[in-house]
Design an enzyme around this catalytic site. Structure first.
Site, PDB file in Angstrom:
ATOM      1  CD  GLU A 251      77.590  24.132  -3.091  1.00  0.00           C
ATOM      2  OE1 GLU A 251      78.801  24.010  -2.770  1.00  0.00           O
ATOM      3  OE2 GLU A 251      76.677  23.531  -2.506  1.00  0.00           O
ATOM      4  CG  HIS A 419      48.008  38.091   4.159  1.00  0.00           C
ATOM      5  ND1 HIS A 419      46.648  38.335   4.156  1.00  0.00           N
ATOM      6  CD2 HIS A 419      48.582  39.157   4.786  1.00  0.00           C
ATOM      7  CE1 HIS A 419      46.415  39.509   4.726  1.00  0.00           C
ATOM      8  NE2 HIS A 419      47.581  40.022   5.123  1.00  0.00           N
TER       9      HIS A 419
END
Ligand code: F6P
Length: 591
Positions: A251, A419
């Site tokens: 990479e 949340h």
């Protein structure tokens, strides 16, 4: 050698000095093997495999008698001093363990386990520079990277590179300040340990970032990552740091080539002035055409490398003096881990708590919830630190382990996490110990000196009250009676109210730890990261695994290299001998 036990047979069950009794190790080949086993490269492991210790058996009994059914609410009611007894001070970090499913006896048994497993001996072997990473034939000396001059192995090498690197950073900052350098942007190209640590630290220390430089990170081989990072940037103003311990990682090498192409296309000419490398493979960096390289050594593991030259983007972002503070904070934690008495040694206790939850309670994951947006990348950093280190299934001798090792570590910053997945933490079927990280003081600017600062300071108070409340709610829960009572007088039908109350009930007794930092300074962050490193070391040492190799990432790399030609020669025959699923998917992607 185990501290307790017989000098003759070394059996911990025999406490009577040298002996000739039949429980001699020769009657149990596995015990004998576990004790005498030299690692592949000749490192002798002290202590016993954890599940063969007396403490393990004691803990099993303790779990069955007390641990499984420990109720935190009752424990606090019984012992008004529980918070004082189970909260601990480490450098820069206060840790409250009182909302965990332990009592002081649990901790004592766990400490006995650490003694029987030889955790302290293994720690000392690490600090001495013994080859404890036996499968790679390497020492493990990230602690030497933050030790003061002369106090650890390889000190001259470490401080030579550190001084050179920070001198270079200072010079660049000075040139930027006096207008003689055009550099405005730094792009660090690296992956895994060559990305997550520096990225996490630069994010966490954002209030300390010198305004002259914008530091970005590119890691993914997915070209969209580099493309997005470079959008709107000018090659003449950009410095690339190619960060790779090995300088062979697919990479990073691919992104380095792409960055060079972008630089050339953007009219960049001075490659030497715009590309630097941080690597332990200085020759490969030179072959790439990079002339400025800051090196490090094979005894620095990738996920433990932010303290080395891999920290260059951190130093560029926050300056050399603050980088030294980061190192000093980590060193203070190293000293705590080495010198603090076992029963006040925070990384040791945390690592043992992890063993308790994983092997006795059977909890398969742990969630980290930093209540600080700057620590947004901490969970990702910890995933590599913990899961690449302790995600192992054989012991140091290669024998398959009969007990579990690394939990899944995951998380998001609070309050966002509340949340998203906190529903499951409160009411799901699995118990997940949670780690809350609270920072008492907000950064400068978040104070009452301006109307905006005053509002942001209020929000900091909201943040802290949310963090504390979540830990409280996990522990206290809510009974069906309380849920019913809350809706008393709303006029609902009794049967429907009963059903609703079952949905609105929280079991509680869900464990959590809370870390408190006074402020998120470079020093505090250094200490916090080192705390996690030593905690991971502790559980790995108890599990008797090599926490410092990562063979598990190799197979995928090899198979990917074998598949790549099929993508590059579209239309050619599909490789033979593929499993039907991979072959089918390949056909789909190439079709
Ligand atoms: O994912 C495997 C790994 O070797 C990590 O341990 C390491 O941090 C990462 O790859 C990057 O390696 P390098 O720094 O050599 O490019």
């Amino acid at each position: 050698p185990a501290r307790l036990g017989c000098a003759g047979c070394h059996d911990l069950r025999c406490r009577g000095g040298a002996c000739e009794t039949p429980h001699d190790a020769s009657t149990d080949p596995e015990r004998r093997r576990a004790r005498r086993l030299p690692s592949r490269r000749g490192v002798r492991l002290s202590g016993l495999r954890c599940d063969r210790t007396l403490a393990w058996a004691t803990l099993q009994g303790h779990y069955a008698a007390h641990g499984r059914d420990l109720d935190l609410r009752e424990a606090f009611a019984r012992d008004p001093q529980r918070f004082e007894a189970l909260s601990f001070e480490a450098p820069e970090v206060f840790v409250d363990l009182s909302k965990n499913l332990v009592d002081t006896a649990t901790l004592q048994f766990l400490l006995e386990l650490a003694r029987e497993c030889g955790v302290a001996e293994r720690r000392d072997a690490m600090l001495r520079g013994d080859t404890i990473n036996a499968t790679e034939g390497r020492a493990v000396l990230h602690t030497a990277l933050r030790a003061p001059p002369g106090s650890a192995p390889f000190s001259a090498d470490v401080h030579g590179v550190l001084d050179a690197m920070l001198g270079w950073v200072d010079a660049l900052h000075a040139r930027i300040a006096d207008g003689s350098s055009p550099i405005r942007h730094v792009v660090n190209i690296g992956i895994g340990g060559s990305d997550l640590g520096p990225q996490m630290v630069v994010g966490a220390l954002e209030p300390y970032v010198d305004r002259g430089l914008d530091v970005r990170f590119v890691s993914n081989v997915d070209g969209h990552d580099l493309q997005a990072a470079l959008r709107g940037m000018d090659a003449r103003e950009t410095l690339f740091v190619i960060a790779s311990k090995t300088f062979t990682t697919q990479e990073t090498m691919a992104n380095a080539v792409a960055a060079k192409a972008w630089f050339d296309a953007g009219g960049g000419t001075d490659v030497a002035g715009h590309f630097v490398a941080t690597t332990s493979n200085v020759e490969a960096a030179a072959r790439f055409g990079i002339t400025t390289t800051f090196g490090f050594w094979d005894w620095v593991g990738g996920r433990y490398s932010l303290w080395s030259a891999i920290g260059l983007p951190i130093a560029l972002a926050i300056g050399s003096a603050r980088f030294r503070e980061l190192l000093a904070g980590a060193h203070a934690m190293d000293r705590h881990f080495t010198e603090a008495p076992a029963d006040r040694n925070v990384p040791l206790l945390l690592g043992l708590l992890d063993v308790w939850y994983r092997n006795f309670h059977g909890f398969a994951s742990r969630s980290v919830a930093p209540y600080h947006q700057g620590l947004a990348r901490l969970p990702a950093f910890l995933q590599q630190l913990e899961m690449e280190s302790n995600g192992k299934r054989v012991d140091a001798s290669g024998a398959a382990l009969p007990y579990e090792t690394s939990p899944v570590v995951w998380g998001e910053p609070g309050t966002n996490a509340q949340h998203a997945y906190f529903q499951m933490l409160h009411q799901g079927t699995d118990v997940v110990p949670v780690e809350f990280i609270l920072v008492k003081q907000p950064a400068p600017g978040v104070d009452g000196s301006t109307p905006l600062g005053a509002q942001l300071a209020r929000q900091h108070r909201m943040l802290l009250s949310n963090g504390l409340a979540q830990a409280q709610a996990l522990m206290l829960g809510k009974t069906a009676e309380q849920a019913l009572e809350e809706r008393a007088g709303t006029g609902g039908a009794a049967e429907a109210e009963q059903v609703l109350a079952r949905h609105r009930t929280f079991p509680g007794n869900r464990p959590s730890s809370t870390f408190v930092l006074d402020a998120l300074t470079p020093r505090a962050l250094g200490a916090l990261v080192a705390l996690y490193e030593h905690r991971v070391f502790t559980s790995g040492a108890v599990w008797r695994i090599n926490s410092f190799d990562q063979w598990g990432v190799e197979l995928g790399k090899t198979l990917s290299a074998a598949l790549l030609p099929a993508f590059e020669q579209r239309g050619g025959p599909l490789p033979a001998h593929l499993d039907p699923s991979t072959r089918g998917l390949l056909g789909r992607l190439l079709g």
